[in-house]
Design a protein around this motif. Structure first.
Motif, mmCIF file in Angstrom:
data_model
loop_
_atom_site.group_PDB
_atom_site.id
_atom_site.type_symbol
_atom_site.label_atom_id
_atom_site.label_comp_id
_atom_site.label_asym_id
_atom_site.label_seq_id
_atom_site.Cartn_x
_atom_site.Cartn_y
_atom_site.Cartn_z
ATOM 1 N N CYS A 282 -34.955 9.860 60.125
ATOM 2 C CA CYS A 282 -34.433 8.340 60.265
ATOM 3 C C CYS A 282 -34.469 7.883 59.054
ATOM 4 C CB CYS A 282 -34.866 7.419 61.474
ATOM 5 S SG CYS A 282 -35.071 8.169 63.152
ATOM 6 N N THR A 283 -33.884 8.454 57.885
ATOM 7 C CA THR A 283 -33.927 8.159 56.766
ATOM 8 C C THR A 283 -32.799 8.131 55.970
ATOM 9 O OG1 THR A 283 -33.906 10.345 55.892
ATOM 10 C CG2 THR A 283 -36.372 8.963 55.489
ATOM 11 N N GLY A 284 -31.495 7.492 56.842
ATOM 12 C CA GLY A 284 -30.507 6.983 56.449
ATOM 13 C C GLY A 284 -29.390 7.631 56.003
ATOM 14 N N PHE A 285 -28.555 7.592 54.731
ATOM 15 C CA PHE A 285 -27.159 7.988 54.980
ATOM 16 C C PHE A 285 -26.793 8.043 53.297
ATOM 17 C CE2 PHE A 285 -27.776 7.664 59.064
ATOM 18 C CZ PHE A 285 -26.919 9.185 59.813
ATOM 19 N N ARG A 286 -25.804 9.223 52.843
ATOM 20 C CA ARG A 286 -25.348 8.578 51.593
ATOM 21 C C ARG A 286 -23.383 8.583 52.141
ATOM 22 N NH1 ARG A 286 -29.715 6.670 50.837
ATOM 23 N NH2 ARG A 286 -31.033 7.488 49.388
ATOM 24 N N PRO A 287 -22.889 7.748 51.789
ATOM 25 C CA PRO A 287 -20.998 7.470 51.707
ATOM 26 C C PRO A 287 -20.404 9.212 51.142
ATOM 27 C CG PRO A 287 -22.305 6.191 50.388
ATOM 28 C CD PRO A 287 -23.368 6.549 50.151
ATOM 29 N N ALA A 293 -14.989 13.974 43.423
ATOM 30 C CA ALA A 293 -15.649 13.798 42.674
ATOM 31 C C ALA A 293 -14.739 14.278 41.286
ATOM 32 C CB ALA A 293 -16.215 15.782 42.810
ATOM 33 N N PRO A 294 -12.877 14.869 42.046
ATOM 34 C CA PRO A 294 -12.094 15.180 40.099
ATOM 35 C C PRO A 294 -11.949 14.427 39.899
ATOM 36 C CG PRO A 294 -11.522 17.279 42.255
ATOM 37 C CD PRO A 294 -12.706 15.638 43.077
ATOM 38 N N ARG A 301 -24.920 5.829 37.451
ATOM 39 C CA ARG A 301 -26.053 6.617 38.917
ATOM 40 C C ARG A 301 -25.413 7.302 39.657
ATOM 41 N NH1 ARG A 301 -29.248 0.252 38.933
ATOM 42 N NH2 ARG A 301 -30.832 0.560 36.497
ATOM 43 N N GLY A 302 -24.147 7.352 39.687
ATOM 44 C CA GLY A 302 -23.893 8.101 40.729
ATOM 45 C C GLY A 302 -22.617 7.162 41.253
ATOM 46 N N HIS A 303 -23.039 5.357 41.476
ATOM 47 C CA HIS A 303 -21.653 4.702 41.815
ATOM 48 C C HIS A 303 -20.861 4.481 41.545
ATOM 49 C CE1 HIS A 303 -22.412 1.169 44.526
ATOM 50 N NE2 HIS A 303 -21.338 0.905 43.973
ATOM 51 N N ILE A 304 -19.461 3.916 42.541
ATOM 52 C CA ILE A 304 -18.136 4.292 42.038
ATOM 53 C C ILE A 304 -17.904 2.711 42.089
ATOM 54 C CG2 ILE A 304 -15.933 4.232 42.646
ATOM 55 C CD1 ILE A 304 -16.495 6.824 43.780
ATOM 56 N N ASP A 307 -14.092 -3.792 42.766
ATOM 57 C CA ASP A 307 -13.568 -4.941 42.644
ATOM 58 C C ASP A 307 -12.381 -5.211 44.355
ATOM 59 O OD1 ASP A 307 -12.603 -7.486 42.450
ATOM 60 O OD2 ASP A 307 -10.878 -7.083 40.947
ATOM 61 N N GLY A 308 -13.871 -5.648 45.084
ATOM 62 C CA GLY A 308 -13.354 -5.669 46.599
ATOM 63 C C GLY A 308 -13.410 -4.719 47.179
ATOM 64 N N THR A 309 -12.000 -3.748 47.314
ATOM 65 C CA THR A 309 -12.412 -2.078 48.062
ATOM 66 C C THR A 309 -11.937 -1.499 46.689
ATOM 67 O OG1 THR A 309 -9.971 -2.129 49.193
ATOM 68 C CG2 THR A 309 -11.830 -3.107 50.333
ATOM 69 N N ARG A 310 -11.392 -2.436 46.023
ATOM 70 C CA ARG A 310 -10.281 -0.818 44.763
ATOM 71 C C ARG A 310 -10.793 -0.962 44.123
ATOM 72 N NH1 ARG A 310 -8.861 -2.157 39.862
ATOM 73 N NH2 ARG A 310 -9.042 -3.870 40.415
ATOM 74 N N ALA A 311 -10.817 1.269 43.575
ATOM 75 C CA ALA A 311 -11.930 1.396 42.376
ATOM 76 C C ALA A 311 -11.108 0.739 40.691
ATOM 77 C CB ALA A 311 -11.522 2.638 42.538
ATOM 78 N N VAL A 312 -12.510 0.639 40.309
ATOM 79 C CA VAL A 312 -12.111 -0.463 39.187
ATOM 80 C C VAL A 312 -11.423 0.769 37.676
ATOM 81 C CG1 VAL A 312 -12.923 -1.097 37.069
ATOM 82 C CG2 VAL A 312 -13.917 -2.157 39.203
ATOM 83 N N ASP A 313 -11.975 1.748 38.219
ATOM 84 C CA ASP A 313 -11.159 2.667 37.348
ATOM 85 C C ASP A 313 -9.983 3.652 37.885
ATOM 86 O OD1 ASP A 313 -12.910 2.313 34.994
ATOM 87 O OD2 ASP A 313 -14.525 3.273 35.736
ATOM 88 N N GLU A 314 -9.579 2.984 39.695
ATOM 89 C CA GLU A 314 -8.433 4.183 38.981
ATOM 90 C C GLU A 314 -7.505 2.771 40.876
ATOM 91 O OE1 GLU A 314 -5.759 5.885 40.430
ATOM 92 O OE2 GLU A 314 -6.687 7.220 39.277
#
Length: 356
Positions: A282-287, A293-294, A301-304, A307-314
């Motif tokens: 019972c060790t959790g999940f990842r998004p 990926a494209p 660190r593999g993090h997107i 800003d709020g819910t919006r992706a900063v770079d897209e």
């Protein structure tokens, strides 16, 4: 076949439905693509005894209160599935089922959403895929040696599946405590192992209070005030009735984390061993974000970055329902409504600006 649409929502669980509700209110043309063949999101795959942390009235999506479940203060997972199915039907949300999205790519002024059910060119995308499909298993020495059964939270259903067996449950969060209690109260030979001593929240704390605490933390951070610590400052485990019963009966005495697996069980650093027929991680999940990926949005660190819910770079991409990362308590039924509303408003503004 390629279709054009304003917004594609990827994922038809609670986050996707909340997004659909608010997109409809904004008058946006959208479609929801869901890999599941039936409504209910991850709730239809949980263990038999799982119940919500909160009463029905505090476990609702925007616009529609969850009905109470007869005989239950805290509704079970089956009741949630029924509610989500009814919600989807009530608001006539355009959900296409059994559609697996495998890539989102930039395509000029649009994003191209590729799936086994076709291709959509969208002005914006909301990622609402959750985490259930991406269970996390820690790397432990000897994992390949263990001759017994190993499974993650996603594979657990009921204590009867482990009758007569010695079971080790690993994990000090809510899932670990709930599954350990489920097994212990049924008389299964159980050992509960946690990375640190279990931290139970006060018995009178449930999801209502947790949502308020998470929201207060986010407001404090947004206002530049100090971090209140949020839910993590209170504890890790909501003391639901079965957990309290098992704890008070002395059935949830956790042992520290072992250092390796052996052929027949586990071993600690001092050489102590314990035998087991099955280990439940019972060790959790990842998004579940591999299909993004494209777009090459992940940082070092593999993090997107968002800003709020919006992706900063897209800016045409919003992420919804992955926990506090995408809004206070946004992985919960009651918590996903506000960030879903904010995402829909931002997308509506984006689309309006581009039409001028």
């Amino acid at each position: 076949m390629t279709q054009g649409v304003d917004v594609v929502v990827v994922g038809g669980g609670q986050a996707g439905l909340a997004a659909g509700y608010h997109l409809r209110r904004q008058g946006v043309d959208f479609v929801v693509l869901d890999a599941e063949v039936t409504p209910g999101g991850a709730w239809q795959h949980t263990w038999d005894s799982l119940h919500l942390f909160s009463p029905a009235a505090y476990s609702s999506l925007p616009g529609r209160l969850m009905p109470t479940q007869r005989g239950e203060t805290y509704p079970d997972a089956g009741h949630v599935v029924e509610y989500l199915a009814e919600y989807e039907k009530r608001y006539e949300l355009p959900v296409q089922r059994g559609v697996h999205v495998h890539a989102v790519r930039r395509d000029g002024a649009r994003l191209r959403v590729e799936s086994d059910g076709g291709t959509w060119r969208a002005r914006a995308v909301i990622s609402a895929t959750g985490t259930w499909s991406r269970p996390f298993l820690p790397a432990i020495p000897g994992q390949d040696l263990f001759a017994g059964r190993q499974l993650h939270t996603v594979g657990y259903r009921r204590p009867a599946d482990f009758a007569g067996q010695r079971v080790i449950v690993v994990g000090g969060g809510n899932s670990g405590a709930q599954i350990a209690a489920d097994l212990a109260l049924d008389g299964v030979d159980l050992m509960w192992v946690t990375q640190r001593p279990p931290r139970f929240l006060p018995d009178d704390i449930d999801g209502r209070a947790l949502f308020d605490v998470a929201t207060a933390r986010r407001r404090a951070l947004d206002a530049g005030r100090g971090d209140t610590g949020g839910v993590a400052s209170l504890g890790d485990i909501v003391a639901m009735p079965p957990i309290r019963a098992a704890r008070d009966a002395g059935l949830l005495a956790a042992k520290p984390m072992f250092t390796q697996l052996t052929t027949t069980g586990v071993q600690w650093a001092d050489g102590t061993r314990a035998q087991a027929d099955a280990i439940i991680w019972c060790t959790g999940f990842r998004p579940a974000l591999s299909y993004l990926a494209p777009l090459q949005l992940r940082g070092r660190r593999g993090h997107i970055a968002i800003d709020g819910t919006r992706a900063v770079d897209e800016p045409r991409l919003h992420l919804l329902g992955y926990g506090d990362w995408t809004g206070p308590a946004s992985a919960t039924l009651i918590g996903v409504g506000r960030p879903a509303r904010d995402a829909a408003r931002a997308i509506s503004q984006l689309l309006g600006a581009r039409r001028l």
